[in-house]
Design a protein around this motif. Sequence first.
Motif, short mmCIF file in Angstrom:
data_model
loop_
_atom_site.label_atom_id
_atom_site.label_comp_id
_atom_site.label_asym_id
_atom_site.label_seq_id
_atom_site.Cartn_x
_atom_site.Cartn_y
_atom_site.Cartn_z
N PHE A 472 63.13 43.02 42.79
CA PHE A 472 62.30 43.28 41.61
C PHE A 472 60.98 42.56 41.83
O PHE A 472 60.96 41.34 42.05
N GLY A 473 59.88 43.33 41.80
CA GLY A 473 58.60 42.74 42.16
C GLY A 473 57.47 43.13 41.23
O GLY A 473 57.56 44.06 40.42
N ASP A 474 56.37 42.41 41.39
CA ASP A 474 55.15 42.55 40.59
C ASP A 474 53.99 42.52 41.58
O ASP A 474 53.87 41.58 42.37
N TYR A 475 53.12 43.52 41.55
CA TYR A 475 52.06 43.62 42.54
C TYR A 475 51.00 42.53 42.40
O TYR A 475 50.24 42.29 43.34
N GLN A 476 50.92 41.88 41.25
CA GLN A 476 49.98 40.77 41.10
C GLN A 476 50.62 39.41 41.36
O GLN A 476 49.93 38.40 41.36
N TRP A 502 62.70 48.63 46.53
CA TRP A 502 61.77 47.98 45.60
C TRP A 502 61.95 48.55 44.20
O TRP A 502 61.99 49.78 44.02
N ARG A 503 62.06 47.65 43.20
CA ARG A 503 62.03 48.06 41.79
C ARG A 503 60.95 47.25 41.08
O ARG A 503 60.74 46.07 41.37
N HIS A 504 60.30 47.90 40.14
CA HIS A 504 59.15 47.28 39.46
C HIS A 504 59.59 46.31 38.36
O HIS A 504 60.50 46.60 37.58
N LEU A 505 58.91 45.18 38.29
CA LEU A 505 59.05 44.27 37.14
C LEU A 505 57.67 43.65 36.86
O LEU A 505 57.41 42.49 37.17
N PRO A 506 56.76 44.44 36.30
CA PRO A 506 55.42 43.90 36.00
C PRO A 506 55.48 42.88 34.87
O PRO A 506 55.94 43.19 33.77
N ALA A 518 51.86 49.15 39.04
CA ALA A 518 53.17 49.77 39.20
C ALA A 518 53.08 51.27 38.95
O ALA A 518 53.69 52.09 39.67
N GLN A 519 52.31 51.66 37.94
CA GLN A 519 52.13 53.09 37.67
C GLN A 519 51.38 53.77 38.81
O GLN A 519 51.64 54.94 39.14
N ALA A 520 50.45 53.04 39.45
CA ALA A 520 49.72 53.60 40.59
C ALA A 520 50.68 53.88 41.74
O ALA A 520 50.57 54.92 42.42
N ALA A 521 51.64 52.98 41.97
CA ALA A 521 52.62 53.21 43.03
C ALA A 521 53.46 54.44 42.73
O ALA A 521 53.76 55.25 43.63
N VAL A 575 58.56 53.37 35.63
CA VAL A 575 58.37 51.91 35.57
C VAL A 575 59.28 51.32 34.49
O VAL A 575 59.92 50.28 34.70
N ASP A 576 59.35 51.98 33.34
CA ASP A 576 60.20 51.48 32.25
C ASP A 576 61.66 51.40 32.67
O ASP A 576 62.38 50.47 32.29
N ALA A 577 62.12 52.38 33.45
CA ALA A 577 63.51 52.38 33.90
C ALA A 577 63.79 51.16 34.77
O ALA A 577 64.85 50.52 34.65
N ASP A 578 62.85 50.80 35.63
CA ASP A 578 63.03 49.61 36.47
C ASP A 578 63.01 48.34 35.64
O ASP A 578 63.78 47.40 35.90
N VAL A 579 62.16 48.28 34.62
CA VAL A 579 62.09 47.10 33.76
C VAL A 579 63.41 46.93 33.00
O VAL A 579 63.92 45.81 32.85
#
Length: 620
Positions: A472-476, A502-506, A518-521, A575-579
């Motif tokens: 679970f990652g965050d691009y920033q 990779w799963r998103h967690l902004p 995350a939306q850009a990815a 993105v919401d599903a990963d969160v």
Amino acid sequence: MNFSTFLRRVSEGGRRPRTDRTLRFDRRLRTVLVTETRGAAVLLVATVLALVWANIPGGGYETVWHTEISIGFGHAAITEDLRHWVNDALMVFFFLLAGMEIRRELSLGALRDRRAAIVPIVAAIGGMAVPAVIYATVTIGNPAQNAWGMAMATDIAFALGVLALVGPRCPENVRVFLLTLAVVDDIGAILVIAIVYTEAVHVVALLVAVALIAVAVAMRAAGVWRATPYFIVGVALWVATYESGLHPTIVGVVFGLLTPAFLARTADLDRLDRIMKRLRREPGPEAARALSIAAQGSVSANDRLQYLLRPWTSFVIVPLFALANAGVALSPELLARAVTSPVTLGVFFGLVVGKTVGIWGASAAVVGARLGRLPAGVRLGQVLPVSAVAGIGFTVSLFIAELAISDDRTRDEATIGILAAAVAATALGWLLFRLPSRRRRDREPTELRPGTQPTGEHGRGPAGAPVELVQFGDYQCPYCREAAPVVAALVARHPDQLRYVWRHLPLEDVHPYARRAAQAAEAAAVQDAFWPMHDRLLSADDLSDEALIELARAAGLDVRQFASDLDTAIVSAEVDADVRSAADSGADGTPTFFLNGVRVDGTLDDVTAAVERSLDTETP
């Protein structure tokens, strides 16, 4: 690595770099928790001082607080004693803070997500209804039966102070659960004060108050952001509300609910960057003033006002309220009456027993019926001691006692019950936190939920690989950027045995560009270019919208389609599903790794070693 593990390692002297999980608590939420916890110490000192002062012969406690003060112009003046000025005027700021916290939770916090919000909402309702029923039952036939609102309240400052004493046995997310529950509790208390304890309403003054609220709403719609106009309208609204018969503290709640709450917007931050560049090129007062205004506009008025007001309410206003209201002359006669008084017993058992049973029972029912979920890292076993600690009513309980009970003798009996309940709830909560630790430890979820799928995941390596690493990652997140080359090296060394997902967690609280990145990815994934965009996002210094377009162009994407896909509901839903997966899996910070579906805590070296051990085991 979860937050409690981080704290334990620090206390043991282990060296561990800070992760964004700790950073997230270091911002607004940590400020709230720390300020309220420290405020509990000041509140305790004020309470003890009030009791000592009230029991000094000739100390003049009641004389001081009954001193009358008039404020007004000519014949138009309001005259109240000092205690009422504290309760009716200064406490407006306490309720203003409560209103702003409610607004923020509804806009950005736990109350925004239905499944996450339903547990604290129902728990708070149970924690208000059961104590009220207990109090009303015990006091049947007593003139003070209508004071059942005293048994409903939770004093968040004292409650958080007790959880601080518990220490590592109470993880941060448990404190956040209590904070969310207390916000809902505040809503209930505010409604009770406004509806139940208003004796008579003067229509003309009420209409004036409504008109002034409309003025405040119109000012907000017009973009007025300076505090002075709102302060003038607020003072006029306080006078109108006072004259209407409603309790004037409602003014604070109304203004709090009107105070907008939002996260820093990309456009505002981009504007700040442009003004800063201009100031560097042409230093001068005009650019400096523009920068100051833009900086204030990028942070919501809700956050700015909470930051300014919370220390004043925690360290000055609420302790002053306790000093004015907690003083009781503890004569043998009063103590003898209190032991058998239905009012004392009703509020005591309502707070200590009712809160514990109501909150925990409602939470267990909702979770058991799968109607909602507890926050990541919070287990039902931890809700029980939190429910007991919520029985510390104190501030709002004393406030309602002052409104609902006119007889001084009966009010003193109620105060004894409220103080005794605070002591008993503290002891019960502390005991319940300690007992489970000797038998078993409630743990956060350690399994990946839901598990990975052969298709539909952003993965590198074969889908049937014997070892699977999910991040679970965050691009920033700087630690995600540090992890990227380490993970890439692992995948390169074991191309056939390791699959990386990779799963998103902004973390939007600390990284305003993370959600957009995350939306850009995901927008790039629509063109089957997730990984080229992913790699560029992790190495980019600028993640503004303009920069994202350039990154898409460099990745060879159709820029027009990318820009269109960036704002679609489908991309946002991915993105919401990963969160949601992160919340269900107990991942509340980045980077968080799961190896073959089980979370791996520790440093990057620990993660690498765990992967290598798994590969050695799987290799024939």
